[in-house]
Design a protein around this motif. Structure first.
Motif, short mmCIF file in Angstrom:
data_model
loop_
_atom_site.label_atom_id
_atom_site.label_comp_id
_atom_site.label_asym_id
_atom_site.label_seq_id
_atom_site.Cartn_x
_atom_site.Cartn_y
_atom_site.Cartn_z
N ALA A 139 -11.30 -14.85 1.97
CA ALA A 139 -12.41 -15.51 2.65
C ALA A 139 -13.19 -14.54 3.52
N VAL A 140 -12.48 -13.63 4.20
CA VAL A 140 -13.15 -12.71 5.13
C VAL A 140 -13.76 -11.53 4.40
N THR A 141 -13.06 -10.98 3.42
CA THR A 141 -13.52 -9.75 2.76
C THR A 141 -14.39 -10.01 1.54
N GLY A 142 -14.28 -11.21 0.97
CA GLY A 142 -15.01 -11.49 -0.26
C GLY A 142 -14.37 -10.91 -1.50
N ILE A 143 -13.16 -10.35 -1.36
CA ILE A 143 -12.45 -9.75 -2.49
C ILE A 143 -11.56 -10.82 -3.14
N SER A 144 -11.57 -10.85 -4.46
CA SER A 144 -10.82 -11.86 -5.21
C SER A 144 -9.32 -11.74 -4.96
N PRO A 145 -8.61 -12.87 -4.87
CA PRO A 145 -7.14 -12.81 -4.75
C PRO A 145 -6.48 -12.04 -5.88
N LYS A 146 -7.12 -12.00 -7.05
CA LYS A 146 -6.56 -11.26 -8.18
C LYS A 146 -6.55 -9.76 -7.93
N ASN A 147 -7.37 -9.32 -6.97
CA ASN A 147 -7.48 -7.89 -6.66
C ASN A 147 -6.78 -7.54 -5.35
N ILE A 148 -5.73 -8.28 -5.03
CA ILE A 148 -4.93 -7.99 -3.84
C ILE A 148 -3.53 -7.63 -4.28
N ALA A 149 -3.09 -6.43 -3.92
CA ALA A 149 -1.74 -5.97 -4.26
C ALA A 149 -0.87 -6.09 -3.01
N LEU A 150 0.26 -6.75 -3.14
CA LEU A 150 1.15 -6.99 -2.01
C LEU A 150 2.41 -6.14 -2.14
N LYS A 151 2.76 -5.47 -1.05
CA LYS A 151 3.97 -4.63 -1.04
C LYS A 151 4.69 -4.81 0.28
N VAL A 152 6.01 -4.65 0.25
CA VAL A 152 6.81 -4.73 1.46
C VAL A 152 7.30 -3.34 1.81
N ARG A 153 6.94 -2.88 3.00
CA ARG A 153 7.31 -1.53 3.42
C ARG A 153 8.33 -1.62 4.55
N ALA A 154 9.59 -1.41 4.18
CA ALA A 154 10.63 -1.26 5.19
C ALA A 154 10.74 0.23 5.51
N GLN A 155 11.58 0.57 6.50
CA GLN A 155 11.77 1.98 6.79
C GLN A 155 12.51 2.62 5.62
N GLN A 156 11.87 3.57 4.96
CA GLN A 156 12.43 4.16 3.75
C GLN A 156 13.03 5.53 4.04
N LYS A 157 13.96 5.91 3.19
CA LYS A 157 14.57 7.22 3.29
C LYS A 157 14.29 8.01 2.01
N GLY A 158 14.10 9.30 2.20
CA GLY A 158 13.93 10.17 1.03
C GLY A 158 12.71 9.82 0.22
N THR A 159 12.88 9.84 -1.09
CA THR A 159 11.75 9.58 -1.99
C THR A 159 11.67 8.13 -2.38
N LYS A 160 12.36 7.25 -1.65
CA LYS A 160 12.36 5.84 -2.04
C LYS A 160 10.96 5.25 -2.00
N GLN A 161 10.09 5.81 -1.09
CA GLN A 161 8.74 5.28 -1.01
C GLN A 161 7.96 5.53 -2.29
N TYR A 162 8.44 6.44 -3.14
CA TYR A 162 7.73 6.75 -4.38
C TYR A 162 8.29 5.97 -5.57
N GLU A 163 9.34 5.15 -5.35
CA GLU A 163 9.96 4.47 -6.48
C GLU A 163 9.02 3.43 -7.07
N LYS A 164 9.19 3.19 -8.36
CA LYS A 164 8.32 2.23 -9.06
C LYS A 164 8.63 0.80 -8.67
#
Length: 700
Positions: free
Chosen positions: A466-491
């Motif tokens: 509603a605020v940005t005008g960007i379609s819900p289909k174009n929203i990517a959701l991710k959960v970022r916990a405190q990561q160790k090592g290369t875990k932030q790069y995992e698929k």
């Protein structure tokens, strides 16, 4: 009389008990989780097989005994006079349910019972029956409870929810007995003279089962394979008489059933299934979006449907706005109707802002679900004021976008951060990549309940479009916990979809859905420009290069050569694509190596070295673990040995609380200038020190 065990899905026990008592009025039913038992005759067992809309299996119990050891289980199975129930030329299978301290594996339990059966035949001088997993003549069922086992004939042969009419399904099919439970719990099954509507019918299961109920069609009437077909104890005449009687009590339709779906393909599937079931003419199918739906008939009735649950994280971005709009539509167009919705995500239903009248717990397959009933009376059709103008998160986001408008234009980029946990209750970071948004949910502190955190995230996903005008289909959701090592790069997934974005006239490929990070660290936008300005005529080394964005900047900045090093071939390939996209012309080398050890043996010399290591890493490809606080001086020592006279190191990292070993740096004959302030872009200024950065050079 014989003991009969009837199983069902969790949550249907009480309904099944009521059904059994209706089918077999004299039955003294005993209940247990997911099953019940009673003393009954073969006609009673046949009736349950033919008429139960809720059962999974009907077991004619042959033995109950000890199973506190493998030998005890074997002896209990041997106590059955199996030749009374089957011949040597019959095939058999054993389904084993449950484990205990002695029988830790269901396959082992099934094998022990199978061994007992075939051994008994051999002992009596007969041939061994053979095993057939699919459609055996004699399907044996065993249920283990603590140290006792119940063994019997599975009279259904296959789960009773399989009515033999559903030839095709959608992605997440609803089992037929669950559909019946929904119809019963909704109240419609006891009031079938009013209309029934399924607005998200999928393959048509709810509508077909409703037609079976309204027309008094026995749910097992079309099944041909039964577990008792080849059973020596089967009474054919009794069964045939029950089938004939069931056919005679079918009645014409006296109600209206409507089924619709947004997918034309699924409507075709549903029509095919209804035709096979023999109720095609009893259901009116239509192609319709539930969010824009209107009642097909003036007389209010029941809406019973199985909406999407949003089991996958990314689905919520589209479902939350959809459920919000659907709730508003129901309040406007469906006043006076009863609504029953099944979902494993109760919070998603709350987005509809409807007051529930009743909730029931039941399992749809392995998913723990709630069937929630609503009555759209006058009180429940009040529209809540939830427009984006009056919501604190929406207001803050709107202010951010207004404030950033002139800066974005000046920055010459279409990828930047628009929100970063500005409000404590809405603990997310939101980055805009052209016409896409990436929402990263930070792990909530222990003081915030999981329920409150989920609610806040749903509000974010509701107001963002509603605020940005960007379609819900174009929203990517991710959960970022405190990561160790290369875990932030995992698929996270494997779409492989790349999108082109730009900054400072330079183009990059990003992947917004597959990884926690996108391929471009937005907080290093200024840092990349600083490297670019320092690169002219120099040999540049980019360590921990990730997707090579710094290498591209250096190449376009007039570098004499650029060497790009990373441990991942995937990211090196990505770096090559970024270089090709920008037509970097200077000599380039792409090296797959562990930067923490590669540099120690490297003999090359460079004018400019860029180092942006992870905070911690213990990748299997590495010889040792890496900790930036512990190991940064060792790495800088190796980097110093690779510096040409007058060379420079740009060193950056994002470890919170990191402290540069300035004394150790000085002992190497180097001096460090903290340039963090210059490297923090305006869109990250609210977050403070998202990273730290130094220029390290030889002391003069």
């Amino acid at each position: 009389m014989n003991k009969i065990l009837v199983t069902t899905s969790r949550g249907l026990d009480e309904l099944l008990k009521q059904e059994i008592q209706t089918l077999c009025p004299d039955a003294n039913v005993k209940m247990m989780p997911g099953a019940l038992s009673f003393e009954g005759s073969k006609p009673d067992a046949y009736k349950v097989c033919l008429w139960s809309r809720l059962a999974n299996r009907v077991i004619w119990v042959l033995a109950e005994g000890k199973a506190d050891s493998a030998d005890a289980l074997y002896e209990t199975a041997m106590s059955v006079d199996w030749p009374m129930h089957m011949n040597s030329n019959h095939t058999l299978s054993v389904q084993f349910v449950g484990t205990n301290r002695a029988i830790k594996n269901t396959q082992f339990g099934a094998v022990r019972i199978k061994d007992a059966i075939v051994d008994l035949f051999v002992e009596q001088g007969m041939s061994r029956p053979s095993v057939e997993r699919k459609s055996p003549d004699i399907p044996v069922y065993a249920r283990l409870g603590r140290d006792k086992v119940t063994i019997g004939l599975d009279m259904a042969g296959a789960s009773l929810h399989q009515r033999a009419y559903r030839q095709q399904t959608g992605d997440a099919p609803l089992k037929e007995h669950i559909a019946c439970a929904m119809l019963l719990r909704s109240g419609w099954a006891n009031n079938t003279d009013v209309p029934l509507v399924d607005l998200m019918c999928g393959s048509g299961t709810i509508a077909i089962e409703a037609a079976y109920i309204a027309r008094n069609i026995a749910p097992g009437i079309k099944r041909e394979y039964w577990g008792f077909n080849a059973w020596l104890g089967h009474e054919h005449a009794v069964w045939d008489e029950l089938v004939t009687q069931a056919q005679s009590v079918q009645q014409p339709m006296n109600t209206k059933i409507y089924a619709s779906d947004v997918s034309r393909k699924l409507i075709h599937v549903a029509k095919t299934n209804a035709d096979i079931a023999g109720v095609f003419s009893d259901i009116q199918f239509s192609h319709q979006d539930a969010v824009k739906s209107s009642p097909p008939i003036a007389t209010p009735g029941y809406v019973v449907t199985n909406p999407p649950y949003g089991e996958r994280l990314g689905e919520l971005t589209e479902l939350i706005p959809l459920f919000s709009d659907w709730g508003k539509r129901l309040k406007v167009a469906w006043k006076g109707w009863n609504i029953s919705l099944l979902s494993s995500n109760r919070d998603l239903l709350r987005v509809m802002k409807l007051r529930a009248s009743k909730e029931y717990a039941l399992n749809n397959g392995k998913l723990e679900c709630k069937l929630v009933n609503y009555v759209l009376d006058e009180e429940n059709t009040v529209q809540f004021g939830e427009d984006a103008e009056n919501h604190e998160f929406a207001n803050r986001l709107r202010k951010n976008l207004k404030r950033m408008k002139s800066w974005v234009k000046k920055a010459n980029t279409n990828c930047y951060r628009i929100y970063d946990a500005d409000l404590p209750d809405y603990n997310v970071a939101i980055d805009q990549y052209d016409d896409w948004l990436v929402v990263q949910e930070y792990a909530p502190p222990k003081t915030v309940s999981e329920e409150k955190s989920r609610k806040r995230l749903q509000e974010v996903l509701l107001y963002l479009p509603a605020v940005t005008g960007i379609s819900p289909k174009n929203i990517a959701l991710k959960v970022r916990a405190q990561q160790k090592g290369t875990k932030q790069y995992e698929k996270l997934r494997q779409s492989g979809e790349m999108k082109e974005v730009h900054e400072n006239g330079i183009r990059f490929l990003v992947n917004l859905t597959d990884y926690l990070d996108t391929g471009l660290f937005l907080d290093h936008r200024n840092t990349r420009k600083i490297v670019m300005d320092m690169s002219s005529g120099k040999d540049v080394l980019n360590l921990f290069s990730y997707t090579g964005s710094v290498s591209v900047y250096a190449g376009l900045g007039g570098a004499k050569s650029v060497t790009t090093v990373d441990m991942s071939n995937t990211y090196l390939d990505w770096a090559k694509k970024n270089a090709a996209l920008n037509k970097v012309k200077c000599p380039q080398a792409f090296i797959q190596a562990d930067c923490t050890t590669w540099l120690s043996d490297h003999k090359g010399k460079y004018d400019l070295i860029f180092i942006d290591p992870p905070s911690f890493s213990n990748s299997k490809r590495m010889q040792n673990t890496w900790d930036v606080q512990r190991d940064h001086l060792t790495m800088l020592t190796h980097a110093n040995s690779c510096l040409k006279e007058g060379g420079t190191i740009v060193f950056s990292n994002n470890k919170r609380g990191f402290k540069l070993d300035e004394a150790g740096i000085g002992a190497l004959g180097l001096s460090a200038q903290n340039i963090t302030g210059r490297t923090i872009p305006e869109d990250f200024a609210r977050r403070g020190k998202i990273h730290q950065c130094w220029i390290i050079s030889k002391q003069s």
